[in-house]
Design a protein around this motif. Structure first.
Motif, short mmCIF file in Angstrom:
data_model
loop_
_atom_site.label_atom_id
_atom_site.label_comp_id
_atom_site.label_asym_id
_atom_site.label_seq_id
_atom_site.Cartn_x
_atom_site.Cartn_y
_atom_site.Cartn_z
N ALA A 1 23.27 56.60 -31.43
CA ALA A 1 23.16 55.27 -32.02
C ALA A 1 21.96 54.51 -31.47
O ALA A 1 21.20 53.88 -32.24
CB ALA A 1 24.44 54.48 -31.75
N MET A 2 21.75 54.57 -30.17
CA MET A 2 20.62 53.87 -29.57
C MET A 2 19.29 54.48 -29.99
O MET A 2 18.32 53.77 -30.27
CB MET A 2 20.75 53.88 -28.05
N LEU A 3 19.23 55.81 -30.06
CA LEU A 3 17.99 56.47 -30.48
C LEU A 3 17.67 56.14 -31.93
O LEU A 3 16.51 55.89 -32.28
CB LEU A 3 18.12 57.98 -30.30
N PHE A 4 18.69 56.14 -32.77
CA PHE A 4 18.48 55.79 -34.18
C PHE A 4 17.98 54.36 -34.30
O PHE A 4 17.07 54.06 -35.09
CB PHE A 4 19.78 55.97 -34.96
N VAL B 1 29.49 59.60 -25.07
CA VAL B 1 28.11 59.65 -24.59
C VAL B 1 27.16 60.08 -25.70
O VAL B 1 26.11 59.46 -25.91
CB VAL B 1 27.99 60.61 -23.38
N PHE B 2 27.52 61.13 -26.44
CA PHE B 2 26.66 61.60 -27.52
C PHE B 2 26.53 60.56 -28.63
O PHE B 2 25.44 60.34 -29.16
CB PHE B 2 27.20 62.91 -28.09
N ALA B 3 27.65 59.94 -29.01
CA ALA B 3 27.62 58.97 -30.10
C ALA B 3 26.77 57.76 -29.75
O ALA B 3 25.95 57.30 -30.55
CB ALA B 3 29.04 58.53 -30.46
N ARG B 4 26.95 57.24 -28.54
CA ARG B 4 26.17 56.07 -28.15
C ARG B 4 24.70 56.41 -28.00
O ARG B 4 23.83 55.63 -28.37
CB ARG B 4 26.71 55.47 -26.85
N PRO C 1 31.70 62.15 -39.26
CA PRO C 1 30.59 61.62 -40.08
C PRO C 1 30.76 60.14 -40.42
O PRO C 1 29.77 59.41 -40.51
CB PRO C 1 30.65 62.49 -41.34
N VAL C 2 32.01 59.70 -40.60
CA VAL C 2 32.26 58.28 -40.88
C VAL C 2 31.86 57.44 -39.69
O VAL C 2 31.20 56.39 -39.82
CB VAL C 2 33.75 58.06 -41.22
N GLY C 3 32.25 57.89 -38.50
CA GLY C 3 31.87 57.17 -37.28
C GLY C 3 30.37 57.10 -37.11
O GLY C 3 29.82 56.05 -36.77
N MET C 4 29.68 58.20 -37.35
CA MET C 4 28.22 58.22 -37.23
C MET C 4 27.58 57.28 -38.24
O MET C 4 26.62 56.56 -37.93
CB MET C 4 27.69 59.64 -37.42
#
Length: 295
Positions: free
Chosen positions: A71-74, A65-68, A128-131
């Motif tokens: 990603a969408m906000l970015f 949830v946090f990652a997605r 960090p790699v995933g982000m």
């Protein structure tokens, strides 16, 4: 992203209905979480060879949830001015203010890293790699026509990350599943990118649909979805899944076929294909894995 939105979302964006939370969820298209989450949870169940611990399960969901959300906000921040010029997305900036998006991005990114750190050492090191991978997608449309594949790569992080969360290592099986997710996402994103064909060509955006044309792009989408189906079969072999899993594969094939049968319809037909077909594909995968591992 070239993800389609349904009529209710478009109307809500135009007139700004709903409270702050409702507008925020529309901004990040929270309903689209259903596409990547089942693959992450399916990989988690296979890696655990059954039910994972409640702690691991909850932390994986929190990471997702946090990652997605981040990603969408970015993506919204990077495309802020571009979205305002696109008739399909022109009112997105009215949902939430830019400073609020920036603050939410920082908080969601920090939440993802903290949740990953709570799982195991490797998930923390790979966070960090995933982000970086999911953020990088937002820039790709400015220098490559392969942006659809980078979007697929961003979503493919989910099943690989879930596998690492359970096992503490990277194996071939989740990588094959991730490759299937790349093909799946790139294929359906090509279909929906046809909505922005005229805008992308006018703005000089590097789109594979603009480069290949709509007909050839749709044909490539068909090949990619065939590759996705082959990857699901290969994942089943590598993960030593049984009959219950393979019984679900014909349903996946039917859903993908339906999606390509509706690709030439109007926007409403495209939206139905998007939500119905792709949500069904991910749900069938998760159910097939769970039944195979838990029954």
């Amino acid at each position: 992203m070239s993800f389609a939105m349904d009529a209710k979302d478009r109307q809500g964006d135009r007139i700004g209905l709903g409270g702050p939370l409702s507008r925020f969820l529309r901004l990040i298209r929270f309903s689209h979480t259903i596409f990547a989450l089942p693959f992450a949870l399916g990989a988690l169940v296979v890696a655990a060879n059954g039910l994972p611990s409640l702690r691991t399960f909850l932390l994986v969901v929190v990471c997702m949830v946090f990652a997605r959300t981040a990603a969408m906000l970015f993506n919204r921040l990077v495309d802020w001015s571009l979205d305002q010029r696109n008739p399909r997305t022109a009112s997105r900036h009215l949902l939430v203010s830019k400073p609020a998006v920036l603050v939410s991005l920082v908080l969601s990114s920090a939440g993802f890293v903290l949740a990953a750190a709570a799982i195991n050492r490797l998930t923390f090191l790979l966070a960090p790699v995933g982000m970086a991978i999911i953020f990088f997608y937002s820039f790709t449309k400015r220098f490559t026509s392969a942006t659809h594949f980078f979007l697929g790569l961003a979503l493919a992080v989910a099943p690989v990350g879930a596998w690492v969360a359970q096992t503490g290592r990277v194996d071939l099986a989740p990588l094959v599943l991730g490759a299937g997710v790349i093909c799946w996402v790139a294929g359906f994103d090509l279909i929906y990118a046809t909505q922005d064909f005229d805008f992308d060509r006018r703005e000089g955006i590097r789109s594979l649909v603009v480069k290949l044309g709509i007909t050839h792009s749709l044909r490539l989408a068909q090949l990619l979805h065939f590759g996705m189906f082959a990857a699901l079969i290969a994942f089943g072999i590598l993960a030593e899944l049984g009959l219950f899993y393979y019984c679900g594969m014909p349903l996946v094939a039917v859903a993908l076929f339906y999606e390509h049968k509706t690709e030439k319809l109007d926007l409403g037909g495209i939206n139905r294909a998007f939500f119905q077909s792709n949500a069904f594909v991910s749900a069938v995968f998760l159910v097939a894995v769970c039944v195979d591992r838990l029954v």
